[in-house]
Enzyme design. Structure first.
Site, short mmCIF file in Angstrom:
data_model
loop_
_atom_site.label_atom_id
_atom_site.label_comp_id
_atom_site.label_asym_id
_atom_site.label_seq_id
_atom_site.Cartn_x
_atom_site.Cartn_y
_atom_site.Cartn_z
N SER A 152 71.77 -3.63 9.44
CA SER A 152 71.18 -4.30 8.29
C SER A 152 69.67 -4.04 8.26
O SER A 152 69.21 -2.98 8.67
CB SER A 152 71.52 -5.80 8.39
OG SER A 152 71.03 -6.50 7.30
N LYS A 170 71.74 -4.81 1.82
CA LYS A 170 71.77 -5.35 3.19
C LYS A 170 72.17 -6.82 3.20
O LYS A 170 72.82 -7.28 4.14
CB LYS A 170 70.41 -5.13 3.87
CG LYS A 170 70.00 -3.68 4.06
CD LYS A 170 70.97 -2.89 4.93
CE LYS A 170 70.37 -1.54 5.36
NZ LYS A 170 71.34 -0.72 6.13
#
Ligand code: HXC
Ligand code: NAP
Length: 277
Positions: A152, A170
């Site tokens: 992420s 993300k």
């Protein structure tokens, strides 16, 4: 010796007999994550679009670790590609224990400079790509009681300027980490995320910040390195983390916390004794 040396911290036989599938594993952060896993005994398949790049990376990693890394060309946006990559992994190694969703695309773009297609492209690579590959791999992860790491970022924690496309992607990936952890936990599959801060000598940092990241703006006073992400990867996939699932581990030296602090003017700082930052 491997470029990323985690052997002083973790046992080298941690992942003997295990198999990793990693998207984006031919470069940057995910290459470092792959190399660390292979150093600790795993065999690996790395996938991305550019086969020549993958092949070179696989050869270099195999040589550096005395391990086995196999390149497979696949665009994570295409379900047929990821299914073929999973089938090749099973054909070659017979199982999949670990999955890293690391493939991503990014660039700086202000709201008015971001076309419909530009936004969609990043969502498709990062978010849909993570779903596609996980969907194609899941039966094998269930069989091995395996584990996933979704890569992420911290962009969406603070609404980073010019990054709505990557931040939205993300944020979606972080949501998947939690949903999958809850649904797949009973099958023995753990799912976590790693959110890197700015990592030196990577495509991501050169595209987004170049040399603009000042180590003094990071609480631990240095920019992150690929090895920082590799170390977190080995821990999260290890037996030491069997009670950890659904978490996004931020590996950024405190960077995003610091960016949420106000930039006090010198006149204010002058009134605060011992104010260094
Ligand atoms: C605005 C842009 C753009 C830019 C591309 N586009 N670059 N828009 N500014 N700099 C637009 C294009 O004009 C097009 O829209 C649409 O995006 C798709 O572009 P393509 O080139 O056709 O896409 P594609 O070939 O699929 O390539 C995807 C890509 C590319 C993301 C655009 O850069 C790529 O392949 N990147 C992979 C490597 C990468 O990005 N690594 C960094 C990851 S770092 P139109 O409307 O013209 O058709 C990361 C987070 C880092 O993810 C966080 C650091 C702190
Ligand atoms: P990178 O080297 O460019 O890695 C991205 C990888 O994704 C590349 O190997 C690329 O290979 C692959 N990829 C892109 N589109 C793909 C597609 N459609 N299908 C399959 N593979 C695709 O960048 P990086 O900076 O190391 O970033 C790695 C990960 O860390 C990303 O998830 C990124 O968001 C995250 N991250 C990075 C930083 C940082 O400071 N660098 C910070 C926070 C988060 P091909 O071009 O061969 O397809």
């Amino acid at each position: 010796m491997a470029a990323v040396d985690t052997t002083k911290i973790f046992r080298t036989d941690l992942f003997n007999g295990k198999v990793l599938l990693c998207s984006g594993g031919g470069s940057g952060i995910c290459r470092g994550m792959t190399e660390a896993m292979v150093t600790h005994g795993a065999k690996a398949v790395i996938i991305s679009r550019n086969f020549e790049k993958l092949q070179k990376a696989a050869e270099e990693m195999s040589k550096a670790t005395n391990g086995e890394v196999i390149p497979v060309q696949a665009d994570v946006r295409k379900p047929e590609d990821v299914e073929r990559a999973v089938a090749k992994t099973i054909e070659k190694f017979g199982r999949i224990d670990f999955l890293i969703n690391g493939a991503a695309g990014n660039f700086l773009a202000p709201f008015d400079g971001l076309s419909y297609n530009a936004f969609r492209t990043v969502i498709e690579i990062d978010l849909l790509g993570s779903f596609n590959l996980t969907k194609a791999t899941m039966q094998h992860l269930r069989a091995s009681k395996g584990s996933i790491i979704n890569v992420s970022a911290t962009l969406h924690y603070t609404g980073t300027i010019f990054q709505q496309h990557a931040g939205a992607a993300k944020a979606g990936i972080d949501a998947l980490t939690k949903h999958w952890a809850v649904e797949l936990g009973p099958s023995g599959v753990r799912v976590n995320g790693i959110a890197p801060g700015p990592i030196a000598a990577t495509e991501g940092l050169s595209r987004l910040a170049g040399d603009l990241t000042d180590p003094q703006q990071i609480p631990v006073q240095r920019v992150g390195e690929v090895k920082d992400i590799a170390q977190a990867t080995v821990f999260l996939f290890s037996e030491g983390a069997t009670f950890i699932t659904g978490q996004v581990v931020v590996v950024d030296g405190g960077h995003y916390l610091q960016t949420s602090n106000p930039a006090y003017p010198d006149s204010v700082l002058a009134s605060v004794p011992d104010s260094k930052l």
